[in-house]
Design a protein around this motif. Sequence first.
Motif, PDB file in Angstrom:
ATOM      1  N   SER A   1       3.877   9.338 -10.401  1.00 36.35           N
ATOM      2  CA  SER A   1       3.247   9.461 -11.705  1.00 36.35           C
ATOM      3  C   SER A   1       2.376  10.702 -11.827  1.00 36.35           C
ATOM      4  O   SER A   1       2.118  11.149 -12.942  1.00 36.35           O
ATOM      5  N   ASN A   2       1.913  11.255 -10.716  1.00 38.14           N
ATOM      6  CA  ASN A   2       1.028  12.421 -10.766  1.00 38.14           C
ATOM      7  C   ASN A   2       1.729  13.720 -10.414  1.00 38.14           C
ATOM      8  O   ASN A   2       1.366  14.776 -10.929  1.00 38.14           O
ATOM      9  N   LEU A   3       2.697  13.692  -9.513  1.00 38.45           N
ATOM     10  CA  LEU A   3       3.375  14.913  -9.080  1.00 38.45           C
ATOM     11  C   LEU A   3       4.860  14.928  -9.404  1.00 38.45           C
ATOM     12  O   LEU A   3       5.534  15.910  -9.138  1.00 38.45           O
ATOM     13  N   GLY A   4       5.378  13.827  -9.937  1.00 39.55           N
ATOM     14  CA  GLY A   4       6.802  13.790 -10.268  1.00 39.55           C
ATOM     15  C   GLY A   4       7.707  13.653  -9.069  1.00 39.55           C
ATOM     16  O   GLY A   4       8.849  14.121  -9.095  1.00 39.55           O
ATOM     17  N   VAL A   5       7.244  13.015  -7.984  1.00 34.49           N
ATOM     18  CA  VAL A   5       8.073  12.827  -6.794  1.00 34.49           C
ATOM     19  C   VAL A   5       9.219  11.880  -7.123  1.00 34.49           C
ATOM     20  O   VAL A   5       9.004  10.797  -7.682  1.00 34.49           O
ATOM     21  N   ARG A   6      10.423  12.267  -6.761  1.00 37.44           N
ATOM     22  CA  ARG A   6      11.611  11.464  -7.082  1.00 37.44           C
ATOM     23  C   ARG A   6      12.283  10.866  -5.862  1.00 37.44           C
ATOM     24  O   ARG A   6      13.090   9.952  -5.991  1.00 37.44           O
ATOM     25  N   LEU A   7      12.004  11.376  -4.678  1.00 38.23           N
ATOM     26  CA  LEU A   7      12.694  10.921  -3.465  1.00 38.23           C
ATOM     27  C   LEU A   7      11.690  10.765  -2.339  1.00 38.23           C
ATOM     28  O   LEU A   7      10.848  11.639  -2.129  1.00 38.23           O
ATOM     29  N   GLN A   8      11.788   9.642  -1.625  1.00 41.19           N
ATOM     30  CA  GLN A   8      10.998   9.431  -0.411  1.00 41.19           C
ATOM     31  C   GLN A   8      11.947   9.365   0.778  1.00 41.19           C
ATOM     32  O   GLN A   8      12.965   8.659   0.745  1.00 41.19           O
ATOM     33  N   ILE A   9      11.608  10.070   1.850  1.00 44.87           N
ATOM     34  CA  ILE A   9      12.390  10.092   3.078  1.00 44.87           C
ATOM     35  C   ILE A   9      11.571   9.463   4.191  1.00 44.87           C
ATOM     36  O   ILE A   9      10.376   9.746   4.334  1.00 44.87           O
ATOM     37  N   GLY A  10      12.194   8.607   4.973  1.00 48.18           N
ATOM     38  CA  GLY A  10      11.510   7.958   6.097  1.00 48.18           C
ATOM     39  C   GLY A  10      12.508   7.507   7.133  1.00 48.18           C
ATOM     40  O   GLY A  10      13.727   7.608   6.945  1.00 48.18           O
ATOM     41  N   GLY A  11      11.990   7.012   8.254  1.00 46.69           N
ATOM     42  CA  GLY A  11      12.849   6.479   9.295  1.00 46.69           C
ATOM     43  C   GLY A  11      13.534   5.202   8.857  1.00 46.69           C
ATOM     44  O   GLY A  11      13.164   4.574   7.847  1.00 46.69           O
ATOM     45  N   SER A  12      14.532   4.782   9.598  1.00 47.00           N
ATOM     46  CA  SER A  12      15.280   3.581   9.236  1.00 47.00           C
ATOM     47  C   SER A  12      14.408   2.334   9.253  1.00 47.00           C
ATOM     48  O   SER A  12      14.699   1.360   8.557  1.00 47.00           O
ATOM     49  N   ASP A  13      13.321   2.354  10.036  1.00 41.62           N
ATOM     50  CA  ASP A  13      12.416   1.212  10.035  1.00 41.62           C
ATOM     51  C   ASP A  13      11.525   1.178   8.801  1.00 41.62           C
ATOM     52  O   ASP A  13      10.784   0.210   8.600  1.00 41.62           O
ATOM     53  N   GLN A  14      11.588   2.213   7.950  1.00 44.34           N
ATOM     54  CA  GLN A  14      10.786   2.269   6.725  1.00 44.34           C
ATOM     55  C   GLN A  14      11.566   1.843   5.488  1.00 44.34           C
ATOM     56  O   GLN A  14      11.070   2.001   4.367  1.00 44.34           O
ATOM     57  N   TRP A  15      12.743   1.299   5.673  1.00 40.80           N
ATOM     58  CA  TRP A  15      13.589   0.957   4.531  1.00 40.80           C
ATOM     59  C   TRP A  15      12.901  -0.041   3.602  1.00 40.80           C
ATOM     60  O   TRP A  15      12.904   0.100   2.381  1.00 40.80           O
ATOM     61  N   GLY A  16      12.281  -1.065   4.156  1.00 40.16           N
ATOM     62  CA  GLY A  16      11.595  -2.053   3.327  1.00 40.16           C
ATOM     63  C   GLY A  16      10.432  -1.461   2.558  1.00 40.16           C
ATOM     64  O   GLY A  16      10.216  -1.796   1.385  1.00 40.16           O
ATOM     65  N   ASN A  17       9.674  -0.566   3.191  1.00 39.85           N
ATOM     66  CA  ASN A  17       8.549   0.068   2.504  1.00 39.85           C
ATOM     67  C   ASN A  17       9.018   0.998   1.389  1.00 39.85           C
ATOM     68  O   ASN A  17       8.393   1.095   0.335  1.00 39.85           O
ATOM     69  N   ILE A  18      10.136   1.693   1.621  1.00 45.52           N
ATOM     70  CA  ILE A  18      10.654   2.620   0.609  1.00 45.52           C
ATOM     71  C   ILE A  18      11.176   1.855  -0.600  1.00 45.52           C
ATOM     72  O   ILE A  18      10.895   2.213  -1.752  1.00 45.52           O
TER      73      ILE A  18
ATOM     74  N   ILE B   1       0.836  -1.201   0.000  1.00 47.28           N
ATOM     75  CA  ILE B   1       0.000   0.000   0.000  1.00 47.28           C
ATOM     76  C   ILE B   1       0.874   1.256   0.000  1.00 47.28           C
ATOM     77  O   ILE B   1       0.604   2.223  -0.715  1.00 47.28           O
ATOM     78  N   GLN B   2       1.938   1.238   0.787  1.00 51.95           N
ATOM     79  CA  GLN B   2       2.843   2.394   0.785  1.00 51.95           C
ATOM     80  C   GLN B   2       3.584   2.490  -0.545  1.00 51.95           C
ATOM     81  O   GLN B   2       3.890   3.597  -1.009  1.00 51.95           O
ATOM     82  N   ALA B   3       3.891   1.345  -1.165  1.00 50.91           N
ATOM     83  CA  ALA B   3       4.513   1.379  -2.482  1.00 50.91           C
ATOM     84  C   ALA B   3       3.591   2.030  -3.503  1.00 50.91           C
ATOM     85  O   ALA B   3       4.040   2.783  -4.377  1.00 50.91           O
ATOM     86  N   MET B   4       2.307   1.756  -3.382  1.00 49.62           N
ATOM     87  CA  MET B   4       1.351   2.387  -4.293  1.00 49.62           C
ATOM     88  C   MET B   4       1.279   3.901  -4.059  1.00 49.62           C
ATOM     89  O   MET B   4       1.060   4.673  -5.003  1.00 49.62           O
ATOM     90  N   ASP B   5       1.450   4.336  -2.804  1.00 46.12           N
ATOM     91  CA  ASP B   5       1.518   5.779  -2.537  1.00 46.12           C
ATOM     92  C   ASP B   5       2.669   6.424  -3.305  1.00 46.12           C
ATOM     93  O   ASP B   5       2.504   7.491  -3.918  1.00 46.12           O
ATOM     94  N   TYR B   6       3.829   5.785  -3.268  1.00 45.14           N
ATOM     95  CA  TYR B   6       4.992   6.332  -3.967  1.00 45.14           C
ATOM     96  C   TYR B   6       4.730   6.363  -5.469  1.00 45.14           C
ATOM     97  O   TYR B   6       5.061   7.350  -6.157  1.00 45.14           O
ATOM     98  N   TRP B   7       4.133   5.294  -5.999  1.00 46.51           N
ATOM     99  CA  TRP B   7       3.838   5.272  -7.426  1.00 46.51           C
ATOM    100  C   TRP B   7       2.852   6.372  -7.807  1.00 46.51           C
ATOM    101  O   TRP B   7       3.013   7.038  -8.839  1.00 46.51           O
ATOM    102  N   HIS B   8       1.830   6.566  -7.023  1.00 44.98           N
ATOM    103  CA  HIS B   8       0.846   7.612  -7.323  1.00 44.98           C
ATOM    104  C   HIS B   8       1.501   8.991  -7.316  1.00 44.98           C
ATOM    105  O   HIS B   8       1.278   9.800  -8.225  1.00 44.98           O
ATOM    106  N   LEU B   9       2.295   9.295  -6.299  1.00 42.83           N
ATOM    107  CA  LEU B   9       2.942  10.603  -6.224  1.00 42.83           C
ATOM    108  C   LEU B   9       3.997  10.763  -7.320  1.00 42.83           C
ATOM    109  O   LEU B   9       4.210  11.862  -7.837  1.00 42.83           O
TER     110      LEU B   9
END
Length: 665
Positions: free
Chosen positions: A272-289, A262-270
């Motif tokens: 493809s729609n807003l041109g987001v190139r970088l996601q920042i998160g805590g070290s526990d979010q490495w797998g989701n990123i 679900i979080q991967a789909m968030d990154y894909w949506h942002l």
Amino acid sequence: MEAANSIRFRNALVFLRHQLRSTYAYRPRHQQQCRTNVNTSDSPVRKNFSKDVMAKFINQGIGDMKNITQPTSGLLETLEERGFVGQFHGNRNEFIKLTNGEVIHIYAGADATASSLHIGHLMVLMPMIHCMLHGHRISLLVGIATARIGDPSGRLTERTGMKDRQLGERTFRFGTDITQQLSSLLKSAVNYARERGYEEKSIGRRHITSNLQWHRNVSIIDFMQIVGHRSRIGEMMLRKSVSERLKSEDGLSFSEFSYQLIQAMDYWHLFSNLGVRLQIGGSDQWGNITAGCDLINRMVNEAAWVDEQPTPSLIKNMAKPYGLTVPLLTTSSGEKFSKSTGAGNIWISANKTPPFSLYQFLLNRPDDIMEQWLKYFTLLPINTINEIMVEQKEHPERRPAQKKLAYEVIALIHGIPVADKCVQNTAIFFGQTDEVNGLEKREEKLKQGLTKSDIEGISARHFWEPVLASDFIGMPLEKALVASGAAPSNSQARTLLKSGAVSIGPHLRQVKLADERIILSPEDLISENILLIKVGKNKLYVMRLEDETTLEQAIAEKQDPDGAALKTKKKVEPVTRLQRRRLARNEKRASTTARKTRREESVRTFKIFEHEKRVAKDQPMGRQEFDDLVEKTLDRKEKRTWASMTPGGLEFKGMRTNKKPDEQD
């Protein structure tokens, strides 16, 4: 040459964004078949763009391509210098070249699992602020949808309350609160940056959104078509958030297992729609990123139209996503700062943690973490931080690092005037300095006596403990110490009084227990009903002494700081017949008003949801609008015929209804 490359880069980014734009977010109801494959032949976007069309797209301000400013170089170096870079996904040299030459879009998210952000969230918000100050555009995502699933990262058990039937309503309300906090924090950060010498024109644009806007329009079938068949179970099982939970006794639920998708789909949506190139998160979010980066790479690689373009290598190169993790903020015992695992309830919201309490929390941090926390939570230059640490080593008793850290964090979150007020109150109540910003000295202030406004600088009224005045005035002081929470029992309260560690009253006079007991008198109160107790060097307790008529209202105020329960009045027992009839009439009127309020609240909530659904211009006509249109264009007889006809034009003869034949529509 550089200008030409910059224009080519912008044109290619606009082209890529329109080719990969997700079509599942906002679609008319009659077109809700989800388009999951970017390799479709009937794409609404042309295969090749002319220069005029490219310029038209740019002038229309698609995404973040409007009013592009030249970014400040050295973004990744700044983050590394301050210790924000833990793991980095992607080619580091290519990312440095990209951020030095072009404005990119960066996002970070926070799930709405509580009504407020806590101090641990600053570890992700501060890098985002640095990105904004370097001229890049940032988006803060409030995870209302993902909060209903529960992130298993960094947890050994499932989040409590995930099976509550009120979960959707609660997360929506929490998401609204967090959105307001983020908006206020960004405004305060911009003002704080101006005071620290940053130019207004160099500050990038900021944006706040919620993933509920697109997830609510995606069915489980669409989700599996978009993300499911592009994800591999083996890779998902190897991620730390999954492997650690599988070893625990409670195991891992399927909903938590699917959280990374679900979080991967968030990154894909942002992306493809807003041109987001970088996601920042805590070290526990490495797998989701990394899951999001893998999904984007697979979606782009499936697009056959890329090879048909004049510059396919340029498009593929700029379609590379990046990910960055920051270290987690931990306690002295190594435990993660979070709302549910021992953060000490240090919230960013002033309604949950008063600014003065946050100031005192930072003021009492140990010396060994000061240098790193100054780099984390302030915008002070590194040279200034080094000078502060030199003074800290030479004069540790002055605690210059702690004072600077506390002031800068409060100025960043709540504003500079609030930070000045915290410094003033600290000087008055704890006497760490004789004079602050030209104010009167502490001795002169205490000689005059503290007022209610001074006490309100410590915390709001709903943080004060309301008690009945008759139970404490004229009684031993240790009873008040126990009621305020300063001591757990009467024996320990007497121990504190014998040691002389307690000060009370508008003049903070020290009280010391000898042979006779100390009796609390009205002279020890501030503004006639406030009891201030100071224990030791840095602990303050405030009590509100109310009478019988105001105690109920004071308790309601403490339980409901927003004021919804302050309208409660003490009931008067009816004596005469007229009073009983009047009471029954008032209760009936109150019940009617309550029902009307609940009905209006439900309608308001429904309108909010409908407004978010109809953001796009191609949103279909609503059911009520359709009925109104039919009401205007067809008479009752034609409507009856309309409703009784199937698409083939036949009537249902055996249909049963609860209405009489004449009343059926």
